[in-house]
Design a protein around this motif. Structure first.
Motif, mmCIF file in Angstrom:
data_model
loop_
_atom_site.group_PDB
_atom_site.id
_atom_site.type_symbol
_atom_site.label_atom_id
_atom_site.label_comp_id
_atom_site.label_asym_id
_atom_site.label_seq_id
_atom_site.Cartn_x
_atom_site.Cartn_y
_atom_site.Cartn_z
ATOM 1 N N TRP A 92 0.835 -1.205 0.000
ATOM 2 C CA TRP A 92 0.000 0.000 0.000
ATOM 3 C C TRP A 92 0.870 1.255 0.000
ATOM 4 O O TRP A 92 0.575 2.220 -0.712
ATOM 5 N N ASN A 93 1.921 1.252 0.794
ATOM 6 C CA ASN A 93 2.817 2.406 0.841
ATOM 7 C C ASN A 93 3.449 2.652 -0.524
ATOM 8 O O ASN A 93 3.496 3.785 -1.005
ATOM 9 N N ASN A 94 3.928 1.592 -1.154
ATOM 10 C CA ASN A 94 4.597 1.754 -2.443
ATOM 11 C C ASN A 94 3.615 2.124 -3.550
ATOM 12 O O ASN A 94 3.974 2.868 -4.467
ATOM 13 N N LEU A 95 2.378 1.642 -3.453
ATOM 14 C CA LEU A 95 1.349 2.111 -4.377
ATOM 15 C C LEU A 95 1.153 3.614 -4.229
ATOM 16 O O LEU A 95 1.022 4.338 -5.220
ATOM 17 N N ALA A 96 1.140 4.067 -2.987
ATOM 18 C CA ALA A 96 0.973 5.501 -2.728
ATOM 19 C C ALA A 96 2.081 6.315 -3.372
ATOM 20 O O ALA A 96 1.830 7.389 -3.929
ATOM 21 N N VAL A 97 3.294 5.809 -3.316
ATOM 22 C CA VAL A 97 4.416 6.514 -3.942
ATOM 23 C C VAL A 97 4.194 6.623 -5.448
ATOM 24 O O VAL A 97 4.424 7.681 -6.043
ATOM 25 N N LEU A 98 3.733 5.536 -6.054
ATOM 26 C CA LEU A 98 3.447 5.572 -7.497
ATOM 27 C C LEU A 98 2.334 6.573 -7.801
ATOM 28 O O LEU A 98 2.441 7.361 -8.743
ATOM 29 N N TYR A 99 1.257 6.522 -7.022
ATOM 30 C CA TYR A 99 0.151 7.451 -7.239
ATOM 31 C C TYR A 99 0.612 8.901 -7.078
ATOM 32 O O TYR A 99 0.289 9.760 -7.893
ATOM 33 N N ALA A 100 1.348 9.171 -6.026
ATOM 34 C CA ALA A 100 1.818 10.540 -5.783
ATOM 35 C C ALA A 100 2.728 11.001 -6.910
ATOM 36 O O ALA A 100 2.670 12.166 -7.317
ATOM 37 N N GLY A 101 3.542 10.102 -7.415
ATOM 38 C CA GLY A 101 4.427 10.443 -8.523
ATOM 39 C C GLY A 101 3.672 10.855 -9.773
ATOM 40 O O GLY A 101 4.176 11.607 -10.602
ATOM 41 N N ARG A 102 2.439 10.374 -9.884
ATOM 42 C CA ARG A 102 1.581 10.735 -11.019
ATOM 43 C C ARG A 102 0.677 11.917 -10.696
ATOM 44 O O ARG A 102 -0.162 12.286 -11.506
ATOM 45 N N GLY A 103 0.802 12.440 -9.477
ATOM 46 C CA GLY A 103 -0.051 13.552 -9.076
ATOM 47 C C GLY A 103 -1.425 13.120 -8.609
ATOM 48 O O GLY A 103 -2.304 13.956 -8.400
ATOM 49 N N LEU A 105 -2.999 12.471 -5.837
ATOM 50 C CA LEU A 105 -2.809 12.604 -4.388
ATOM 51 C C LEU A 105 -3.932 11.968 -3.579
ATOM 52 O O LEU A 105 -3.684 11.422 -2.503
ATOM 53 N N GLY A 106 -5.154 12.040 -4.061
ATOM 54 C CA GLY A 106 -6.260 11.407 -3.341
ATOM 55 C C GLY A 106 -6.075 9.906 -3.245
ATOM 56 O O GLY A 106 -6.271 9.315 -2.177
ATOM 57 N N GLN A 107 -5.682 9.278 -4.347
ATOM 58 C CA GLN A 107 -5.430 7.835 -4.325
ATOM 59 C C GLN A 107 -4.229 7.514 -3.440
ATOM 60 O O GLN A 107 -4.223 6.498 -2.744
ATOM 61 N N ALA A 108 -3.222 8.364 -3.484
ATOM 62 C CA ALA A 108 -2.047 8.153 -2.634
ATOM 63 C C ALA A 108 -2.446 8.211 -1.160
ATOM 64 O O ALA A 108 -2.024 7.357 -0.367
ATOM 65 N N ARG A 109 -3.261 9.196 -0.809
ATOM 66 C CA ARG A 109 -3.710 9.324 0.578
ATOM 67 C C ARG A 109 -4.489 8.084 1.016
ATOM 68 O O ARG A 109 -4.262 7.530 2.101
ATOM 69 N N GLU A 110 -5.389 7.618 0.154
ATOM 70 C CA GLU A 110 -6.178 6.419 0.483
ATOM 71 C C GLU A 110 -5.284 5.191 0.656
ATOM 72 O O GLU A 110 -5.494 4.398 1.582
ATOM 73 N N ALA A 111 -4.304 5.026 -0.212
ATOM 74 C CA ALA A 111 -3.394 3.885 -0.098
ATOM 75 C C ALA A 111 -2.604 3.951 1.214
ATOM 76 O O ALA A 111 -2.435 2.933 1.892
ATOM 77 N N ARG A 170 8.016 14.705 -3.676
ATOM 78 C CA ARG A 170 7.737 13.280 -3.827
ATOM 79 C C ARG A 170 7.847 12.613 -2.457
ATOM 80 O O ARG A 170 8.759 12.892 -1.697
ATOM 81 N N PRO A 171 6.921 11.697 -2.169
ATOM 82 C CA PRO A 171 7.020 10.966 -0.908
ATOM 83 C C PRO A 171 8.245 10.064 -0.884
ATOM 84 O O PRO A 171 8.782 9.689 -1.929
ATOM 85 N N ALA A 172 8.646 9.702 0.319
ATOM 86 C CA ALA A 172 9.737 8.739 0.493
ATOM 87 C C ALA A 172 9.261 7.373 0.043
ATOM 88 O O ALA A 172 8.062 7.126 -0.080
ATOM 89 N N GLN A 173 10.194 6.456 -0.152
ATOM 90 C CA GLN A 173 9.809 5.087 -0.486
ATOM 91 C C GLN A 173 10.073 4.223 0.705
ATOM 92 O O GLN A 173 9.651 3.206 0.909
#
Length: 173
Positions: A92-103, A105-111, A170-173
């Protein structure tokens, strides 16, 4: 033999102890860290051919794919890991990083919230959630400025967030 004695030594150790998964994982991480992504992916695929459900190797493969500009493939693996191993927070954390990298942010927050439901003390996910929330705050403040918000403190707030994270944090990994 390669020009990297650390890789050579670890490769020999893996050959001597082929059933020790941790050694394989360490070698694949090392190859990826040294920019040898194709070698890392080949070794991961070779292992996964015999043990396709191994969560650690799938996770490592997703990380390497993410590093090599293949976020869609990485995302597919991570999403499947969340289904196959719902008790794991790391995918879930790494999915969030991918989502955030694409902008996204809502999906990143949920992940990240999913990761933290599983493991509330997961420090990296907590840090990443703070980064995502800061980026969301910056976007909201910038939109407020565009729509003529009159708060005299608004420029200072925007500047503080931009100074801390920049426009493309960008969030940390």
């Amino acid at each position: 033999m390669t020009a990297d004695p650390e890789i050579d030594k670890l490769t020999a150790t893996v050959a001597d102890y082929p059933d020790v998964v941790e050694l394989r994982l360490r070698l694949i991480r090392l190859l990826a860290d040294r920019g040898r992504h194709a070698d890392a992916l080949a070794r991961a695929d070779q292992y996964l051919a015999g043990k396709p459900r191994d969560p650690q190797m799938r996770f490592i493969k997703a990380n390497v794919l993410g590093r090599t500009g293949k976020p869609d493939e990485a995302q597919a693996i991570l999403l499947q890991l969340t289904r196959d191993y719902p008790e794991l927070a790391e995918p879930w954390n790494n999915l969030a990083v991918l989502y955030a990298g694409r902008g996204q942010l809502g999906q990143a927050r949920e992940a990240l919230q999913n990761a933290l439901r599983i493991q509330p003390d997961y420090a990296t996910a907590l840090e990443n959630l703070g980064d995502v929330q800061a980026r969301e705050a910056l976007q909201s403040l910038q939109r407020a400025r565009q729509h003529g918000a009159g708060d005299p403190k608004l420029p200072a707030k925007i500047e503080a967030l931009q100074g801390q994270w920049g426009d493309n944090a960008r969030p940390a990994q």
